[in-house]
Structures are given as C-alpha cells and as structure tokens.
Design a protein around this motif. Sequence first.
Motif, short mmCIF file in Angstrom:
data_model
loop_
_atom_site.label_atom_id
_atom_site.label_comp_id
_atom_site.label_asym_id
_atom_site.label_seq_id
_atom_site.Cartn_x
_atom_site.Cartn_y
_atom_site.Cartn_z
N ARG A 147 82.35 3.58 83.50
CA ARG A 147 82.72 3.75 82.19
C ARG A 147 84.14 3.61 81.84
N LEU A 207 87.06 0.58 77.53
CA LEU A 207 88.21 0.08 76.69
C LEU A 207 88.62 -1.36 77.20
N THR A 264 82.75 5.12 70.69
CA THR A 264 84.07 5.24 71.45
C THR A 264 85.09 4.23 70.97
N PHE A 304 86.81 5.00 67.49
CA PHE A 304 87.79 5.97 67.43
C PHE A 304 89.19 5.32 67.39
N TYR A 305 89.07 4.10 68.22
CA TYR A 305 90.52 3.26 68.30
C TYR A 305 90.85 2.49 67.16
N ILE A 346 96.78 10.26 69.59
CA ILE A 346 96.36 11.58 70.30
C ILE A 346 96.19 11.16 71.99
N CYS A 347 96.14 10.02 72.19
CA CYS A 347 95.96 9.72 73.81
C CYS A 347 97.08 9.83 74.44
N SER A 351 90.35 9.16 77.66
CA SER A 351 90.42 7.89 77.14
C SER A 351 90.21 6.79 78.71
N LYS A 390 86.07 7.09 77.16
CA LYS A 390 85.61 7.98 76.06
C LYS A 390 86.50 8.10 74.62
N ARG A 391 86.29 8.78 73.66
CA ARG A 391 87.17 8.87 72.45
C ARG A 391 88.14 9.98 73.37
N GLY A 392 89.40 9.74 72.53
CA GLY A 392 90.61 10.40 72.98
C GLY A 392 90.54 11.84 72.61
N PHE A 393 89.61 12.83 72.91
CA PHE A 393 89.68 14.03 72.56
C PHE A 393 90.21 14.86 73.67
#
Lengths: 218, 442
Positions: A23, A27, A62, A65-66, B175-176, B185, B189-192
């Motif tokens: 995973r 990105l 995902t 979000f970017y 945020i990352c 990230s 995943k989302r950068g939470f």
Amino acid sequence: MARFSPENLAHARLLLSLYPEPRSALLPLCHLAQAQDGWLTPEAMEQVAELVGVTPAEVLGTASFYDMLHTSPVGTYLIGVCTNLACLLAGGEELLRHAERSLGVAPGATTEDGMFTLEEVECVAACDRAPCAAVNWRYFGPLGPDAFDELVGQLRAGALAAEVPAHGVLSRVRRRRGLATTTEEVAAERRAADEERAARASAKAAEAQGSGDGGSRS
Amino acid sequence: MSAPSTSSPPAIVTGRLGYPDSHTFERFLATGGYEGLRKALRLHPEDVAAEVSASNLLGRGGAGFETGRKWSLLPAGKPVRYLVVNGDESEPATFKDHMLIERDPHQLLEGIVIAAYAIGAAQAFLYIRGEFALGLERVEQALEEAYAYGAVGRDIFGSGFSLDIVVHPGAGAYICGEETALLESLEGKRGFPRIKPPYFPAAIGLYGEPTIVNNVETMSNLPWIVTHGGAAFAALGQGRSTGTRIFALSGHVRRPGNYEVEMAKTTFRELIEAEHLGGGVREGRAVKAFVPGGVSSPWFFPEQLDMPLDQDEVGKAGAMLGSGAITVMDDTTCVVRASWRIVKFFWRESCGQCTPCREGSGWLEKVMHRIETGGGREEDLDLLLDVADNISPGLSWPPAQTTICVLGPSIPPSVCSALSRYRDEFLTHVKEGRCPFPEEAR
C-alpha cells in the motif's frame, strides 16, 4: 490510455517492490498514472487498487486528500500562483488577479483550449523569488504582470517544453533498480550488529567496573 | 551567502552551494563528498551516535528536539527499525530544505546513510514534498550515482553495512510534515496525524516498527559533524543552540534568501539588516513586525530585533525559531490582511479530524476576511479571541492543545499577535468599513 502502458506497468511493479507493504506504493503509483495521462482517471485508480491490494474507493479516498492529484482533467499546463505570506507581501494576490484576467478563467478552471488550468496555491517554498508561480511544479519568479504574460506566451509557443514537462511528470529521472538487499539479509545483518554492539557495551561496563574498583583501592 | 572573514563561522551545510554545479556527483566528490560517510563506517555505530549527541544538533524541522536524544529513544531488542527523512517542507516561507534537496542532494544522501548506520536502520525512506519536482529529479539522479559508487546499497564501501534508500514523493498536503501524518502518508493513506501517545515514532512508527523521523537539514549536517567531530560543532553557537543554521529570510527585505549563520551569536537584526545577509528593508521603510520561525509562531516586533537566533531565548520570549523561516513585514503592511492570509492557509490545510482545528480555522478565516474587506463589527475582535481560545485554551505560550497534532494551536498565534499589538488597525478597518491601506502597498 488509462490503464498503465507495458513500460509503466513494469515501473509500477518496480515501485511496489521497494516497500515492505504494497500500500505504500499508492501515492507513487497515482503519480505514475498522472504522469501518463495528465490526470488520475477512474480506470487508473482501479488498476492502482488492484496493484496495491485495496479497493478503488480507497484509492479515491486517499488521492482526494492530496492537492496534487487531480481526479478530473486539467490543462496541459497547471499554473499555480502562490498568495501565501511571502508572496502576498510581494504582490501575489495582484498576480493572481492578473492571471485570471489574462487567461480569462477563475482559479480552479481551465482555458477553453485546454491549455491552462489556473490554481491559487499555498506556499511552494520559493519565497526568495516572490511573487512566484509554479507551472507543472517548475518554478518561475519573481513575476510581475508582464513577466507572467511573457511566460504564458512562451508556454503557448512550446518554447519551454524542455524545462516544463507535461502535467503529472515530476522527476524525469526514473529509478531503474530494485532493492539491493532482501529484508531477510538486512535483518540478519542488523541482528549481528546489535549483538556486537551489546557485547561492546557489556565489555565497556565490565571495564568501567574494573577501573572503578581499581580507583577505590589506590 | 558568504559571511565577512572576521567572524565567519564555517559553512557547514551550504559550503558547496557557491558552485553552480553543486548538485553534481563530480562536484560533490571534488569537495570532500562521502568522506564523512567513509569515516563513520570505520567507527562503531554507537560512536557515530555519540558524536551527534556531543554536537547537540537540534532537529531543524521545527520542534528543535536534540537529534542524538531522539535516536536514543529507540527501544532495544527490536532489530527492524526505519529511518524516515522528512523533506515535506511546507511551513509557509520556509524554503531551506527545498534548496538543500535541489542543490546538494548527495550531501543529504550521505547524511542519511550516516544516520541509518548510527541507528541501525533496516531501510531509509526519503519523503520529499511532491511539488519539489526538480528536487525529486536531482535526488533520484544522485541516488542512482550513489548506488553505482557503492555509497548506498549492499556492503557500502566494503564495510559490511548495507542500506537501501527509497525516494518517496508526497502529493500536496501541508499536514504531512507532521511526522505521524507523514508516516500515514508513507503507508499509502490520507495524511491524518496519529493519536498520541506514543509521542515518538521511535516506539511505534512506520508499519508499527520503531522509526526515527529526521529533517533534511538535520541530515545534511551529519557529514560535517562526523568529519570534524561533535565538539567542533558544539563549539559554535551557545547553550543548546549549537552550530550554524540556515534561516530562510523573506518578505520586505532587499535580499530575501537562505542564509547559514552561527546560532545564538547572530541576532534577528543582523540577519535582516547586514549588507551580506538580508540587506535591510526598503529605503525609507521600517520593520513593523516579523515572523520569527514559520507562520505557526507568534510574531515579533521591532523591540525584539536584537534578540539572538537562539532557540531557547526565542522560546522564553513567547515565540519559536520553529522551521527557521523569518518573514519581515515593513510599515506598509496591513497586519489584518497578513494574519488573515495565514489563517486562510491553516483553514485550507486542516486535515479535518479534530473539531477545534477544522471548525475554528474556518471561523477565524471568515471573521478575519470580513474585517479585512470592510464587513467587520467591533465585537468581532473579541469573537476572534474567543474562537482562538477554543482552539488553544488560555492563548499562552507554549500553546495548550485540544487537537491530535500541533496544527490546531498553530492557527491562533498570528491573529492574536496582530490583534494584541495593532488592535487600533483592526478597529480602523471596522470603523471605515474598508482596508485603510492603499491596494498597491498592501
């Protein structure tokens, strides 16, 4: 051509091999798809999902979000004008308003000919060149209105093709090699190093103990 | 970027940047490149770590934690651990890592291998802000050269130490830069940001394994520290603020740029005004306010100009050196507009997990925007403070936190600084129903 080309698929597999968990390549694979197609298509997200072992919805969830990943088409050139603090103090807002008038589009929109998408972006870390703009993430500045129009003219004429690759392309240098060592090899190497280190530490402690005793006797 | 010879400290991280080809492998090798790594590999890992501890190198990302101490937090008995290098530089007006990545990528790689050797990392990941396209290209090129040269990969320089480095592009999210968001990230995943504790990824980090997250500039200091010794580094600066540091100077100065100066021995005024550094504000202008260390920090004003660039001194004065970004605002600046823009940034970049940050940033942005554009009310000034207090109760320094990460408490300081110092300017906006500053000067 929203599925990966054979060459890009091979590169995708190489990227996957670089991480302990597939995973992690999510990105990088989205960037690869965007480099191929100019944006992140639904078909590409499906394929990325297959490759990293998640659902397409997870890829979309995902990617959305970017800011750099575009799930709808953008122009050949994405022009991001920075209006954050350092650029603001140097006229970044005025530059953005000029860009809107000059290109005839609001931030977020694409010119009718599909050539330019305008964005208002946050600080791109080029504050010594404020006010600045990024074109497909190549930086230009300081930019006054005239310099901006000149830049747009050059882009239209294809005069900057060598400096500014197509939207989505970040590094033009692609990694060609996989990992030099396997996880097992490195783990064995580290275990041995840790044992040696522990042995040195206890030898040192014993020595300190010894010299400490010596000190008390003298 | 060179300082006058009388008091010039060594250029520790920018030494090569005077060469137009500083990013090339040839220039790197011709200027002592990979000598620090060769020396490190002849030492035991713990001795390399000891040199770094002796240098008291403070992390250059923003929090300023001692690098050696951070490394010492790794638990024993866990052979799989990771090094993650934070190159996601996104704090507004910070542009030093961008420069180091683009202009001296090999120095960065050399530092990474040194750090990985010292902590025994199984693999290193270099997370670079996706927007740094040229930087990514330069680092990929340098990495290929370093592999071919034997400085990265299997059995580095015949030492028996092997390391793979992977360059990982971010994709656009401030945020990352927060280390646990960066790890999320990097896991795809989302950068939470992750819930704390654990406070340090050294305990539980990437893939749940012990992980050290270090900044690009921090890594770039290591070749010099190993070559010259931690004591030589610690001999520069003062107190805990040892060595040199790059300050990214921007805003209303004649010579914006990155300047490497000796910590604690240099003042904000010298950095801003010296001819070979910032060159001062424009003719006939004066400093009205300045951001001392990234927009997450409270602002400083003219009376703080003579304060040294010392992490602890600045902290005691109620602000921070943070990311090393100093932005100067001269007397033509509308502080309402400037602080509104900073709040707008945080509103756009809030990851949305925590209510005080997600909602508070939006409220502050809306209220600030209406004041700046002429729709403000007098009671808005207290409303700003009330909302800010709900994000960071007490509005003290260091700030109290109601959120998972420090983005939340980073939102109020700029607005509160502007409001407490220039309340009259806010009131003028409200009374006149417009921004009193001429458009071209704002």
